[in-house]
Design a protein around this motif. Structure first.
Motif, PDB file in Angstrom:
ATOM      1  N   MET A   1       0.841  -1.198   0.000  1.00  0.00           N
ATOM      2  CA  MET A   1       0.000   0.000   0.000  1.00  0.00           C
ATOM      3  C   MET A   1       0.870   1.239   0.000  1.00  0.00           C
ATOM      4  O   MET A   1       1.801   1.356   0.815  1.00  0.00           O
ATOM      5  CB  MET A   1      -0.930   0.023   1.210  1.00  0.00           C
ATOM      6  CG  MET A   1      -1.682   1.352   1.365  1.00  0.00           C
ATOM      7  SD  MET A   1      -2.945   1.330   2.651  1.00  0.00           S
ATOM      8  CE  MET A   1      -4.279   0.547   1.751  1.00  0.00           C
ATOM      9  N   ARG A   2       0.581   2.145  -0.907  1.00  0.00           N
ATOM     10  CA  ARG A   2       1.270   3.438  -0.924  1.00  0.00           C
ATOM     11  C   ARG A   2       0.271   4.529  -0.549  1.00  0.00           C
ATOM     12  O   ARG A   2      -0.802   4.631  -1.140  1.00  0.00           O
ATOM     13  CB  ARG A   2       1.857   3.746  -2.294  1.00  0.00           C
ATOM     14  CG  ARG A   2       2.499   5.148  -2.334  1.00  0.00           C
ATOM     15  CD  ARG A   2       2.641   5.655  -3.739  1.00  0.00           C
ATOM     16  NE  ARG A   2       3.742   5.017  -4.421  1.00  0.00           N
ATOM     17  CZ  ARG A   2       3.984   5.153  -5.719  1.00  0.00           C
ATOM     18  NH1 ARG A   2       3.160   5.882  -6.463  1.00  0.00           N
ATOM     19  NH2 ARG A   2       4.998   4.560  -6.290  1.00  0.00           N
ATOM     20  N   ILE A   3       0.658   5.344   0.428  1.00  0.00           N
ATOM     21  CA  ILE A   3      -0.140   6.506   0.824  1.00  0.00           C
ATOM     22  C   ILE A   3       0.608   7.742   0.347  1.00  0.00           C
ATOM     23  O   ILE A   3       1.750   7.991   0.738  1.00  0.00           O
ATOM     24  CB  ILE A   3      -0.331   6.551   2.348  1.00  0.00           C
ATOM     25  CG1 ILE A   3      -1.004   5.262   2.835  1.00  0.00           C
ATOM     26  CG2 ILE A   3      -1.163   7.766   2.740  1.00  0.00           C
ATOM     27  CD1 ILE A   3      -0.987   5.106   4.340  1.00  0.00           C
ATOM     28  N   TYR A   4      -0.019   8.505  -0.517  1.00  0.00           N
ATOM     29  CA  TYR A   4       0.635   9.657  -1.125  1.00  0.00           C
ATOM     30  C   TYR A   4       0.713  10.809  -0.127  1.00  0.00           C
ATOM     31  O   TYR A   4      -0.299  11.267   0.395  1.00  0.00           O
ATOM     32  CB  TYR A   4      -0.113  10.101  -2.376  1.00  0.00           C
ATOM     33  CG  TYR A   4       0.027   9.134  -3.535  1.00  0.00           C
ATOM     34  CD1 TYR A   4       0.932   9.375  -4.567  1.00  0.00           C
ATOM     35  CD2 TYR A   4      -0.710   7.960  -3.579  1.00  0.00           C
ATOM     36  CE1 TYR A   4       1.074   8.472  -5.610  1.00  0.00           C
ATOM     37  CE2 TYR A   4      -0.566   7.049  -4.621  1.00  0.00           C
ATOM     38  CZ  TYR A   4       0.323   7.315  -5.626  1.00  0.00           C
ATOM     39  OH  TYR A   4       0.473   6.414  -6.649  1.00  0.00           O
ATOM     40  N   GLU A   5       1.943  11.273   0.119  1.00  0.00           N
ATOM     41  CA  GLU A   5       2.170  12.374   1.059  1.00  0.00           C
ATOM     42  C   GLU A   5       2.479  13.691   0.350  1.00  0.00           C
ATOM     43  O   GLU A   5       2.324  14.758   0.930  1.00  0.00           O
ATOM     44  CB  GLU A   5       3.327  12.029   2.007  1.00  0.00           C
ATOM     45  CG  GLU A   5       3.153  10.724   2.768  1.00  0.00           C
ATOM     46  CD  GLU A   5       2.076  10.789   3.839  1.00  0.00           C
ATOM     47  OE1 GLU A   5       1.509  11.878   4.057  1.00  0.00           O
ATOM     48  OE2 GLU A   5       1.788   9.742   4.452  1.00  0.00           O
ATOM     49  N   ASN A   6       2.928  13.620  -0.909  1.00  0.00           N
ATOM     50  CA  ASN A   6       3.310  14.833  -1.638  1.00  0.00           C
ATOM     51  C   ASN A   6       2.107  15.625  -2.124  1.00  0.00           C
ATOM     52  O   ASN A   6       2.186  16.836  -2.311  1.00  0.00           O
ATOM     53  CB  ASN A   6       4.162  14.474  -2.862  1.00  0.00           C
ATOM     54  CG  ASN A   6       5.596  14.183  -2.490  1.00  0.00           C
ATOM     55  OD1 ASN A   6       6.141  14.807  -1.588  1.00  0.00           O
ATOM     56  ND2 ASN A   6       6.198  13.225  -3.146  1.00  0.00           N
ATOM     57  N   HIS A   7       0.993  14.932  -2.352  1.00  0.00           N
ATOM     58  CA  HIS A   7      -0.156  15.595  -2.966  1.00  0.00           C
ATOM     59  C   HIS A   7      -1.428  14.798  -2.711  1.00  0.00           C
ATOM     60  O   HIS A   7      -1.378  13.661  -2.224  1.00  0.00           O
ATOM     61  CB  HIS A   7       0.056  15.740  -4.480  1.00  0.00           C
ATOM     62  CG  HIS A   7       0.067  14.430  -5.201  1.00  0.00           C
ATOM     63  ND1 HIS A   7      -1.096  13.749  -5.540  1.00  0.00           N
ATOM     64  CD2 HIS A   7       1.093  13.634  -5.628  1.00  0.00           C
ATOM     65  CE1 HIS A   7      -0.782  12.620  -6.157  1.00  0.00           C
ATOM     66  NE2 HIS A   7       0.542  12.522  -6.224  1.00  0.00           N
ATOM     67  N   ALA A   8      -2.571  15.396  -3.030  1.00  0.00           N
ATOM     68  CA  ALA A   8      -3.868  14.705  -3.015  1.00  0.00           C
ATOM     69  C   ALA A   8      -4.564  15.006  -4.337  1.00  0.00           C
ATOM     70  O   ALA A   8      -5.736  15.378  -4.373  1.00  0.00           O
ATOM     71  CB  ALA A   8      -4.703  15.155  -1.827  1.00  0.00           C
ATOM     72  N   ASP A   9      -3.810  14.851  -5.419  1.00  0.00           N
ATOM     73  CA  ASP A   9      -4.245  15.221  -6.767  1.00  0.00           C
ATOM     74  C   ASP A   9      -4.568  13.964  -7.571  1.00  0.00           C
ATOM     75  O   ASP A   9      -3.678  13.225  -7.972  1.00  0.00           O
ATOM     76  CB  ASP A   9      -3.133  16.023  -7.451  1.00  0.00           C
ATOM     77  CG  ASP A   9      -3.566  16.628  -8.769  1.00  0.00           C
ATOM     78  OD1 ASP A   9      -4.522  16.111  -9.367  1.00  0.00           O
ATOM     79  OD2 ASP A   9      -2.925  17.596  -9.215  1.00  0.00           O
TER      80      ASP A   9
END
Length: 346
Positions: free
Chosen positions: A54-62
């Motif tokens: 699982m990857r949780i995106y921390e750089n953006h919510a785009d």
């Protein structure tokens, strides 16, 4: 300052649970932290006899950025690459991503076998070079019909939304008043050199590139690359940029190991090409990677993702790479001209 994204403060374990509920409806999974990337949060998930990442995106919510990445992965699955690439798993609702209670985006990928490549292993580095060349060659034929999620490396003021031209200028001036005076002045000089040479750089071949193909994004089995990971930053850019990114990593961590650099370039030349103009530009592109790292992590620092002064190690690294290039530019150019069978440029 913020990125325009408001994340609700919810315990990470609760977020992960909520995300996994969108994939499995019985709660019978196990989660292992194990390791995590620099830019995003990673968790390893087991469900019955199956394993996932699982990857949780921390750089953006785009979501547009995620859609672009997913489209690239779909197209590449049809290419006959000699290694595996990430395969997103569809959620119960049919989507290939989930939105967490905080507003963050997460994706579940099939688990790929292999161990992280070792940057000091000459065999690994040769194989990475060959794999990168194969990937660059395949990406040249990919067209997803979507607007790219990221700008090219040389678009310095598009690297991070918080690091505008004005803010970067202010930061460089402030750094020149402290212990990083020389480093900041050198960074400012090289940024100006880059901007002054943009018209020439833009004449080089452009195509989709991985943009972050470093050893930590490569898995190996029996000393050969088994998988290439993390396609988040794929974007149209200078074809030579992927090679420049990896050479930059070799210089940053093992500047005294010339045999590693030679192994990588020879491996890359087996499956891809660089023309004379690209080779000539390579030293500046290697340095560009360090400039971009400074700006990227400065933006993360200002966004509150990283602690204060976390960008300073990248400033030190920039100076190290600059010094190495000053001492070894002629040698690396000659090696590249030889490996890619190009005539020496005057």
């Amino acid at each position: 300052m913020n990125l325009g994204v408001v994340f609700v403060a919810i315990d990470l374990d609760a977020q992960i649970y909520a995300a996994l509920e969108q994939y499995f409806d019985d709660g019978k999974w196990n989660v292992d932290a194990n390791e995590s990337g620099v830019n995003n949060t990673t968790r390893f998930v087991s469900y019955g006899n199956y394993k996932f990442v699982m990857r949780i995106y921390e750089n953006h919510a785009d979501l547009d950025k995620v859609r672009f990445e997913y489209s690239i992965l779909q197209k590449l699955q049809l290419s006959k690459l000699p290694f595996q690439i990430p395969k997103p798993v569809r959620a119960l609702n049919g989507e290939y991503y989930t939105l967490m209670p905080t507003g963050k985006i997460s994706i579940l990928f099939e688990y790929l076998e292999g161990t992280r490549a070792v940057l000091t292993d000459k065999g690994h580095v040769t194989s990475i070079g060959s794999a990168m060349g194969a990937l660059v060659t395949a990406l040249a034929y990919i067209n997803v019909g979507l607007e790219a999620a990221y700008e090219p490396y040389y678009d310095l003021y598009e690297i991070h939304p918080l690091v505008t031209r004005e803010k970067l200028t202010e930061w460089l001036l402030s750094m020149q008043e402290g212990q990083y005076k020389k480093e900041a002045m050198l960074l400012e000089t090289e940024i100006n050199n880059l901007l002054n040479n943009l018209s020439n750089l833009k004449q080089l071949p452009v195509q989709l590139v991985h943009s972050d193909l470093v050893a930590s994004n490569v898995l190996t089995k029996e000393d050969e690359v088994s998988a290439v990971l993390d396609f988040e930053f794929v974007t149209p850019d200078l074809r030579a940029m992927d090679a420049a990114v990896f050479i930059n990593e070799l210089i940053r961590y093992h500047s005294d190991r010339w045999e590693l650099l030679e192994a990588f370039i020879k491996g890359y030349a087996e499956t891809a090409d660089l023309n004379t103009a690209e080779i000539k530009a390579l030293p500046q592109l290697i340095l560009l990677r360090s400039i971009v790292l400074c700006i990227h992590f400065l933006g993360r620092q200002w966004a509150g993702i990283d602690p204060p002064n976390d960008s300073e190690p990248y400033l030190d690294s920039f100076v190290k790479v600059h010094k190495w290039i000053s001492l070894n530019q002629e040698r690396i150019l000659k090696l590249c001209y030889l490996c890619f069978e190009q005539e020496v440029s005057e």
